[in-house]
Motif scaffolding. Sequence first.
Motif, PDB file in Angstrom:
ATOM      1  N   GLY A 119       0.820  -1.216   0.000  1.00  0.00           N
ATOM      2  CA  GLY A 119       0.000   0.000   0.000  1.00  0.00           C
ATOM      3  C   GLY A 119       0.846   1.255   0.000  1.00  0.00           C
ATOM      4  N   THR A 120       1.931   1.247   0.777  1.00  0.00           N
ATOM      5  CA  THR A 120       2.825   2.409   0.811  1.00  0.00           C
ATOM      6  C   THR A 120       3.500   2.633  -0.538  1.00  0.00           C
ATOM      7  OG1 THR A 120       3.250   2.024   3.171  1.00  0.00           O
ATOM      8  CG2 THR A 120       4.804   3.427   1.981  1.00  0.00           C
ATOM      9  N   ALA A 121       3.936   1.552  -1.167  1.00  0.00           N
ATOM     10  CA  ALA A 121       4.576   1.674  -2.479  1.00  0.00           C
ATOM     11  C   ALA A 121       3.605   2.218  -3.513  1.00  0.00           C
ATOM     12  CB  ALA A 121       5.122   0.315  -2.921  1.00  0.00           C
ATOM     13  N   TYR A 122       2.377   1.732  -3.469  1.00  0.00           N
ATOM     14  CA  TYR A 122       1.361   2.222  -4.410  1.00  0.00           C
ATOM     15  C   TYR A 122       1.126   3.722  -4.246  1.00  0.00           C
ATOM     16  CZ  TYR A 122      -3.339   3.299  -6.048  1.00  0.00           C
ATOM     17  OH  TYR A 122      -4.424   3.906  -6.633  1.00  0.00           O
ATOM     18  N   VAL A 123       0.957   4.150  -3.011  1.00  0.00           N
ATOM     19  CA  VAL A 123       0.700   5.572  -2.745  1.00  0.00           C
ATOM     20  C   VAL A 123       1.892   6.419  -3.167  1.00  0.00           C
ATOM     21  CG1 VAL A 123       0.349   7.269  -0.916  1.00  0.00           C
ATOM     22  CG2 VAL A 123      -0.982   5.146  -0.913  1.00  0.00           C
ATOM     23  N   ASP A 124       3.102   5.990  -2.831  1.00  0.00           N
ATOM     24  CA  ASP A 124       4.291   6.769  -3.165  1.00  0.00           C
ATOM     25  C   ASP A 124       4.485   6.888  -4.678  1.00  0.00           C
ATOM     26  OD1 ASP A 124       4.799   7.136  -0.516  1.00  0.00           O
ATOM     27  OD2 ASP A 124       6.337   5.579  -0.364  1.00  0.00           O
ATOM     28  N   VAL A 125       4.264   5.802  -5.398  1.00  0.00           N
ATOM     29  CA  VAL A 125       4.490   5.824  -6.839  1.00  0.00           C
ATOM     30  C   VAL A 125       3.485   6.729  -7.532  1.00  0.00           C
ATOM     31  CG1 VAL A 125       4.388   4.429  -8.949  1.00  0.00           C
ATOM     32  CG2 VAL A 125       5.629   3.588  -6.948  1.00  0.00           C
ATOM     33  N   PHE A 126       2.206   6.541  -7.255  1.00  0.00           N
ATOM     34  CA  PHE A 126       1.192   7.289  -7.996  1.00  0.00           C
ATOM     35  C   PHE A 126       1.032   8.723  -7.503  1.00  0.00           C
ATOM     36  CE2 PHE A 126       0.021   3.034  -9.331  1.00  0.00           C
ATOM     37  CZ  PHE A 126      -0.264   3.249 -10.670  1.00  0.00           C
ATOM     38  N   ARG A 127       1.499   9.026  -6.299  1.00  0.00           N
ATOM     39  CA  ARG A 127       1.560  10.429  -5.894  1.00  0.00           C
ATOM     40  C   ARG A 127       2.779  11.117  -6.490  1.00  0.00           C
ATOM     41  NH1 ARG A 127       1.201  11.091   0.368  1.00  0.00           N
ATOM     42  NH2 ARG A 127       0.958  13.288  -0.195  1.00  0.00           N
ATOM     43  N   GLY A 128       3.797  10.326  -6.837  1.00  0.00           N
ATOM     44  CA  GLY A 128       5.005  10.908  -7.417  1.00  0.00           C
ATOM     45  C   GLY A 128       4.915  11.120  -8.909  1.00  0.00           C
ATOM     46  N   LEU A 129       4.019  10.393  -9.594  1.00  0.00           N
ATOM     47  CA  LEU A 129       3.890  10.533 -11.045  1.00  0.00           C
ATOM     48  C   LEU A 129       2.856  11.596 -11.399  1.00  0.00           C
ATOM     49  CD1 LEU A 129       3.828   6.767 -12.134  1.00  0.00           C
ATOM     50  CD2 LEU A 129       5.718   8.391 -12.405  1.00  0.00           C
ATOM     51  N   PRO A 130       3.162  12.477 -12.337  1.00  0.00           N
ATOM     52  CA  PRO A 130       2.151  13.429 -12.808  1.00  0.00           C
ATOM     53  C   PRO A 130       0.977  12.686 -13.437  1.00  0.00           C
ATOM     54  CG  PRO A 130       4.350  14.079 -13.535  1.00  0.00           C
ATOM     55  CD  PRO A 130       4.481  12.698 -12.969  1.00  0.00           C
ATOM     56  N   LEU A 131      -0.224  13.201 -13.232  1.00  0.00           N
ATOM     57  CA  LEU A 131      -1.416  12.541 -13.745  1.00  0.00           C
ATOM     58  C   LEU A 131      -1.369  12.401 -15.259  1.00  0.00           C
ATOM     59  CD1 LEU A 131      -4.242  11.371 -13.545  1.00  0.00           C
ATOM     60  CD2 LEU A 131      -5.145  13.697 -13.380  1.00  0.00           C
ATOM     61  N   LEU A 132      -0.901  13.436 -15.942  1.00  0.00           N
ATOM     62  CA  LEU A 132      -0.848  13.372 -17.407  1.00  0.00           C
ATOM     63  C   LEU A 132       0.083  12.259 -17.872  1.00  0.00           C
ATOM     64  CD1 LEU A 132      -1.885  14.676 -19.991  1.00  0.00           C
ATOM     65  CD2 LEU A 132       0.047  16.263 -19.894  1.00  0.00           C
TER      66      LEU A 132
END
Length: 289
Positions: A119-132
């Motif tokens: 769960g932590t990895a998922y949150v960190d990755v997708f919060r770090g990537l720009p939505l576009l």
Amino acid sequence: MTEAQTASEEWTPSEVQRERDEWRRRRTLRSAVIAAGSTLLLLGVIGGAVISSPGWERVRETYFDWDKAVSSFPAVLEGLWLNIRVMAICWVLILVVSLTVAVVRTLRGPVAFPLRLLGTAYVDVFRGLPLLLVIFLLGFGGPALGLSGLPTSALFWGCSALVLSYSAYVAEVFRAGIESVHPSQRLAGRSLGLSYGQTLRHVVLPQAWRRVIPPLMNDLVSLQKDSGLIAVLGVTDAIRKAQIETALDFNYTPYVVAGALFCCLTIPMARLTDRYARKKGYHGAGGHL
């Protein structure tokens, strides 16, 4: 009739109280007049500066053509309906995914460590990537995978990108709400014989949900706008429809029409969020209008 009721019916404000109420009414009216006057003055200065600029006539013809706005409005409105459907469906999925991730991240004990790490990895990755960037990666890479049972349409993968990206942010909102509930609430639930899951469902989550509604509503406002980003994949939403209408004569008025329609969605929702937050005691939320 009791003495208290008789006294209540016979009560009339004193002269001092009437003067105080009248002074408050005058002050409120004076503040409203000053606010309206200063607002009109500011808008007049800005409008005058824009209209007096050398390129205003060209900008007016290119961006504010009334005839072009009227002719493109039905097409852009049709595309906006797709944005609304995308927003509604994605928001339901976002709530489910984000709440699951938030609960997983709050699990205790060494056995749940792999789930917490995931769960932590998922949150960190997708919060770090720009939505576009996520939309590009999934929109172009997803169909190329050829996964059986999954659609290959740009709309599906664009919505998937929105859900994955927003769920990472909303999961943190839910986690903050869950952890804001005092530990004594959990202990009280367990002392009554409730299991961990029952305590979470009946004691913790109801309290957390009420506390996170204002930030969730803000995320919904943001999702309403960002649903237009799926247009980069060729989905014929409001922005894509405006682009098609613009390509006919290189008049950019349809983009203004699309922006106005999006504002008609987001501004009322933003004001509703501010009103709800102030009603629930979140002082300073949204300012004082």
